[in-house]
Design a protein around this motif. Sequence first.
Motif, PDB file in Angstrom:
ATOM      1  N   LEU A  14      61.418  11.734  25.267  1.00 38.39           N
ATOM      2  CA  LEU A  14      62.175  12.477  24.261  1.00 38.39           C
ATOM      3  C   LEU A  14      63.323  11.659  23.668  1.00 38.39           C
ATOM      4  CD1 LEU A  14      62.318  16.022  25.933  1.00 38.39           C
ATOM      5  CD2 LEU A  14      60.939  15.312  23.959  1.00 38.39           C
ATOM      6  N   GLY A  15      63.539  10.457  24.215  1.00 40.39           N
ATOM      7  CA  GLY A  15      64.544   9.574  23.640  1.00 40.39           C
ATOM      8  C   GLY A  15      65.915   9.613  24.278  1.00 40.39           C
ATOM      9  N   LEU A  16      66.038  10.212  25.448  1.00 44.50           N
ATOM     10  CA  LEU A  16      67.338  10.229  26.137  1.00 44.50           C
ATOM     11  C   LEU A  16      67.575   8.904  26.855  1.00 44.50           C
ATOM     12  CD1 LEU A  16      67.427  13.811  27.707  1.00 44.50           C
ATOM     13  CD2 LEU A  16      68.581  13.012  25.636  1.00 44.50           C
ATOM     14  N   GLU A  17      68.842   8.521  26.964  1.00 43.35           N
ATOM     15  CA  GLU A  17      69.206   7.286  27.653  1.00 43.35           C
ATOM     16  C   GLU A  17      70.423   7.523  28.545  1.00 43.35           C
ATOM     17  OE1 GLU A  17      70.008   4.463  24.609  1.00 43.35           O
ATOM     18  OE2 GLU A  17      67.893   4.051  24.175  1.00 43.35           O
ATOM     19  N   VAL A  18      70.548   6.649  29.561  1.00 44.20           N
ATOM     20  CA  VAL A  18      71.723   6.672  30.432  1.00 44.20           C
ATOM     21  C   VAL A  18      72.731   5.668  29.886  1.00 44.20           C
ATOM     22  CG1 VAL A  18      72.593   6.239  32.768  1.00 44.20           C
ATOM     23  CG2 VAL A  18      70.362   7.331  32.450  1.00 44.20           C
ATOM     24  N   LYS A  19      73.990   6.081  29.809  1.00 44.74           N
ATOM     25  CA  LYS A  19      75.035   5.187  29.312  1.00 44.74           C
ATOM     26  C   LYS A  19      75.109   3.937  30.200  1.00 44.74           C
ATOM     27  CE  LYS A  19      76.717   7.927  26.030  1.00 44.74           C
ATOM     28  NZ  LYS A  19      75.765   9.046  26.170  1.00 44.74           N
ATOM     29  N   PRO A  20      75.274   2.752  29.602  1.00 44.67           N
ATOM     30  CA  PRO A  20      75.230   1.498  30.377  1.00 44.67           C
ATOM     31  C   PRO A  20      76.368   1.331  31.377  1.00 44.67           C
ATOM     32  CG  PRO A  20      75.907   1.081  28.100  1.00 44.67           C
ATOM     33  CD  PRO A  20      75.456   2.516  28.161  1.00 44.67           C
ATOM     34  N   TRP A  21      77.454   2.085  31.233  1.00 45.94           N
ATOM     35  CA  TRP A  21      78.569   1.941  32.184  1.00 45.94           C
ATOM     36  C   TRP A  21      78.394   2.825  33.431  1.00 45.94           C
ATOM     37  CZ3 TRP A  21      79.275   3.398  27.039  1.00 45.94           C
ATOM     38  CH2 TRP A  21      79.436   4.781  26.798  1.00 45.94           C
ATOM     39  N   ILE A  22      77.283   3.556  33.486  1.00 49.80           N
ATOM     40  CA  ILE A  22      76.985   4.354  34.685  1.00 49.80           C
ATOM     41  C   ILE A  22      76.152   3.511  35.641  1.00 49.80           C
ATOM     42  CG2 ILE A  22      75.870   6.431  35.587  1.00 49.80           C
ATOM     43  CD1 ILE A  22      76.384   7.768  32.907  1.00 49.80           C
ATOM     44  N   LYS A  23      76.609   3.373  36.859  1.00 42.94           N
ATOM     45  CA  LYS A  23      75.884   2.571  37.852  1.00 42.94           C
ATOM     46  C   LYS A  23      74.793   3.416  38.487  1.00 42.94           C
ATOM     47  CE  LYS A  23      76.603  -0.963  41.258  1.00 42.94           C
ATOM     48  NZ  LYS A  23      77.596  -1.901  41.797  1.00 42.94           N
ATOM     49  N   THR A  24      73.542   3.083  38.226  1.00 42.36           N
ATOM     50  CA  THR A  24      72.399   3.843  38.719  1.00 42.36           C
ATOM     51  C   THR A  24      71.632   3.022  39.738  1.00 42.36           C
ATOM     52  OG1 THR A  24      71.188   3.041  36.789  1.00 42.36           O
ATOM     53  CG2 THR A  24      72.080   5.267  36.664  1.00 42.36           C
ATOM     54  N   SER A  25      70.978   3.713  40.674  1.00 45.23           N
ATOM     55  CA  SER A  25      70.196   3.003  41.691  1.00 45.23           C
ATOM     56  C   SER A  25      69.166   3.938  42.315  1.00 45.23           C
ATOM     57  CB  SER A  25      71.105   2.429  42.782  1.00 45.23           C
ATOM     58  OG  SER A  25      71.842   3.467  43.412  1.00 45.23           O
TER      59      SER A  25
END
Length: 562
Positions: free
Chosen positions: A239-250
């Motif tokens: 659907l085109g959603l993205e996670v902001k690059p300053w959020i640390k994901t793992s």
Amino acid sequence: MLYIFTSSIFCPQPMSMVLPGVVGFKLHGTLRDGVTATDLVLTVTQMLRKHGVVGKFVEFYGRGMEELALADRATIANMAPEYGATVGFFPVDHITLEYLKMTGREDETVSTIEAYLRANKMFVDYNEPKIEPTYSSYIELDLGDVEPCISGPKRPHDRVTLKDMKADWHACLENKIGFKGYGIPKDLQNRVVKFDFHGQTAELKHGTVVIAAITSCTNTSNPTVMIASGLVAKKAYELGLEVKPWIKTSLAPGSGVVTKYLLRSGLLKYLSDLGFNLVGYGCTTCIGNSGDLDQIVADAITENDIIAAAVLSGNRNFEGRIHPLTQANYLASPPLVVVYALAGTVDINFEEEPIGTGKGNRPIFLRDIWPSSKKVSEIVHSNVLVDMFKSTYEAITKGNPMWNQLVVPTADVYSWDPNSTYIREPPFFKGMSMDPPGPHSIKDAYCLLCFGDCVTTDHISPAGSIHKDSPAAKYLVDHSVKPGDFNSYGSRRGNYEVMMRGTFGNIRIVNKLLDGEPGPKTIHVPTREKLYVYDAAMVLNMGLEVRGTGMQNALCCWELRL
């Protein structure tokens, strides 16, 4: 009271043991569509904390058991420390046997287990007449009443339903400092801080998510919630959603099997596309091993006193445990971790507000990406296979090249390395004789710390990162350890020198001698000097023989309000 007699070469020794109370937790009904095992376990944790089960056993029973997969039961049992029980356990039934077969146990072995348990009246057959068990106390839950929820911001049993989360967050900002409060002035609660993040305009405010971790725990060995997280990621990506690059994901699964079924189902790709890359299989964010935030983000948080948030699928979210810069930490199911990463904030009502904007500027709501329980079940049954468990378990003892290259000593007893900063021989039993020294008076002792109620093990002996200015850090630097190699208290628990310097070293602990100021310091009573707790204890013990934590001549006191 149970009396047990033990024998030795000298004489029989009686040992008394108080039998624990057993709380019966009756389950009935079924979970509603879209409700996860994590929602259930957070609900159970809150109920049992309220009931009071410290020092007790909790046995789950009832017809609702037929609706719970073994992985769901394990998720509940694994939270026993958080709801305070000695143990939480489930009976063995046909679902248990099915799990044994699914994980590669031989049919003959499973048949032997069933026969033994039936012969000893320990197997539960739901087709047979039931006699209501007798327990010390009872508690009951209709599974149909469980709602989607998370827990936080500072304790595992502070459950908040998703529909109430936005209001609860604003109440936390408003409330005085405590387990559900930050004491933020009204005019600062909605302040937005803008900053440049490597050429991209970014912003932070209270409640902004900076860590989103599907972290190694029983939650991340549960196929239903892991598949659900992959389905959420897939739909969000499409659907085109993205996670902001300053959020640390793992992504740190609890088992190598998880990687195999996420790969087979094609869902691992979508988790990676959103930034949830596979980082390993050990304790990660849940024990403070998330690593540093980008320095730009860290500076924006500290310079503006932002109450930043972490959302993780672990068991514990006590203050100071997850990360020094995330004062709000919420436990959530793996799919909700993905959702909060996409939303970028905990200050949101998912029923009324969109998670974000997708393709064509279309607002995307939680209901648009959340999978049905039927869909999750279908993917689980077609992708979680017996051979995955067999192949993983068969290779588990082979380790990896680094592990296999370790030199194993051949001595009968452990050979202590005097230069090791991870494992050191404790001195507690040196010089001990067979004759007890007898009681001795406590003289000239001062109060070292004064606490309110609900002091956790994380306050007393933190497991998270080692602060660069702490006594433990000074010890490591003095032993030629670089700050980048400090690791965590949990990893260095085999070194008493580090652990006694970390005692009461939690960065969020509140010592009443400091008039409400949080941090691992105290007032040295005779001089009124503010010192780290360890340093103050050493001053108080100066001239005395120091053993144990080095604090035996300084007293701690708790104010317990009953």
